[in-house]
Design a protein around this motif. Sequence first.
Motif, PDB file in Angstrom:
ATOM      1  N   GLN A   2     -21.632 -40.181  95.585  1.00 17.61           N
ATOM      2  CA  GLN A   2     -20.739 -39.453  95.648  1.00 17.61           C
ATOM      3  C   GLN A   2     -20.840 -38.388  96.391  1.00 17.61           C
ATOM      4  N   LEU A  34      -9.515 -31.360 102.731  1.00 15.33           N
ATOM      5  CA  LEU A  34      -7.908 -31.581 102.240  1.00 15.33           C
ATOM      6  C   LEU A  34      -7.805 -31.627 100.912  1.00 15.33           C
ATOM      7  N   TYR A  36      -5.022 -33.322  98.118  1.00 14.49           N
ATOM      8  CA  TYR A  36      -4.050 -34.251  97.841  1.00 14.49           C
ATOM      9  C   TYR A  36      -3.440 -34.120  96.468  1.00 14.49           C
ATOM     10  N   GLY A  43       1.801 -42.638  95.405  1.00  9.32           N
ATOM     11  CA  GLY A  43       0.602 -42.356  96.031  1.00  9.32           C
ATOM     12  C   GLY A  43       0.428 -40.818  96.241  1.00  9.32           C
ATOM     13  N   PRO A  44      -1.139 -40.558  96.435  1.00 14.58           N
ATOM     14  CA  PRO A  44      -1.371 -39.325  96.862  1.00 14.58           C
ATOM     15  C   PRO A  44      -0.709 -38.661  98.034  1.00 14.58           C
ATOM     16  N   PHE A  89      -6.569 -34.305  94.308  1.00 11.12           N
ATOM     17  CA  PHE A  89      -7.858 -34.883  94.809  1.00 11.12           C
ATOM     18  C   PHE A  89      -8.378 -34.092  95.867  1.00 11.12           C
ATOM     19  N   ARG A  93     -13.902 -34.795 105.637  1.00  6.01           N
ATOM     20  CA  ARG A  93     -14.437 -35.674 106.682  1.00  6.01           C
ATOM     21  C   ARG A  93     -15.091 -35.255 107.467  1.00  6.01           C
ATOM     22  N   LEU A  99     -12.102 -40.322 105.383  1.00 10.06           N
ATOM     23  CA  LEU A  99     -12.117 -39.306 104.372  1.00 10.06           C
ATOM     24  C   LEU A  99     -13.030 -39.787 102.822  1.00 10.06           C
ATOM     25  N   PHE A 101     -13.321 -38.986  98.992  1.00 12.83           N
ATOM     26  CA  PHE A 101     -12.539 -38.524  98.070  1.00 12.83           C
ATOM     27  C   PHE A 101     -13.378 -38.138  96.691  1.00 12.83           C
ATOM     28  N   GLY A 102     -12.722 -37.049  95.930  1.00 12.29           N
ATOM     29  CA  GLY A 102     -13.492 -36.687  94.776  1.00 12.29           C
ATOM     30  C   GLY A 102     -12.515 -37.448  93.792  1.00 12.29           C
ATOM     31  N   ALA A 103     -13.113 -37.351  92.219  1.00 14.31           N
ATOM     32  CA  ALA A 103     -12.508 -38.181  91.439  1.00 14.31           C
ATOM     33  C   ALA A 103     -11.284 -37.712  90.812  1.00 14.31           C
TER      34      ALA A 103
END
Lengths: 111, 114
Positions: A2, A34, A36, A43-44, A89, A93, A99, A101-103
């Motif tokens: 991660q 970014l 989100y 969706g995000p 989130f 990038r 991208l 993403f975090g959790a």
Amino acid sequence: DQQVKQNSPSLSVQEGRISILNCDYTNSMFDYFLWYKKYPAEGPTFLISISSIKDKNEDGRFTVFLNKSAKHLSLHIVPSQPGDSAVYFCAARTNDYKLSFGAGTTVTVRA
Amino acid sequence: DAMVIQNPRYQVTQFGKPVTLSCSQTLNHNVMYWYQQKSSQAPKLLFHYYDKDFNNEADTPDNFQSRRPNTSFCFLDIRSPGLGDAAMYLCATSSSPGTGYEQYFGPGTRLTVT
């Protein structure tokens, strides 16, 4: 492995106060970040972003801060509103179009 | 409104029974992505199409395949679903090269494997 981590799974804040969401990353090649926002059953959706050449970007109630030396960014929401209750989130990038993403952090704004 | 649409929103399949998830977009974006997201985890990129070029992530199981018959549509095929494949599957699009790097997401398909 991660590369983007959001270590706080949840955050509860009172309406009108500041929400601060944190995100850490390990890849120094990330050049764009970014945030989100995701509501249940949707969706995000894109919220705000920042380039690695900047340390701050502001859009209305939302401000993102970037500390490259610490590999850390944060999202500030001021003032927090009930409609801000969602999962947030962090994403990053490299020099391509993918991208990482975090959790996510679940924000609950209390009235 | 331009958007990313995913069908169905909920899909139940049996262990080992092939299933196809679909995604369509009206944004005319050239890049389309498929993500798998399990509860309380980060969305995990499975693969993406850059125009017609298919790009698989190194750790995506062979059980997962994708098709993109045209710019607007992209499909995710799971050949033999296992219990571990139960997840939310998110489709996203982006325009590359572009001035921004945002991806636009559909609402997702929740897959249940029985």
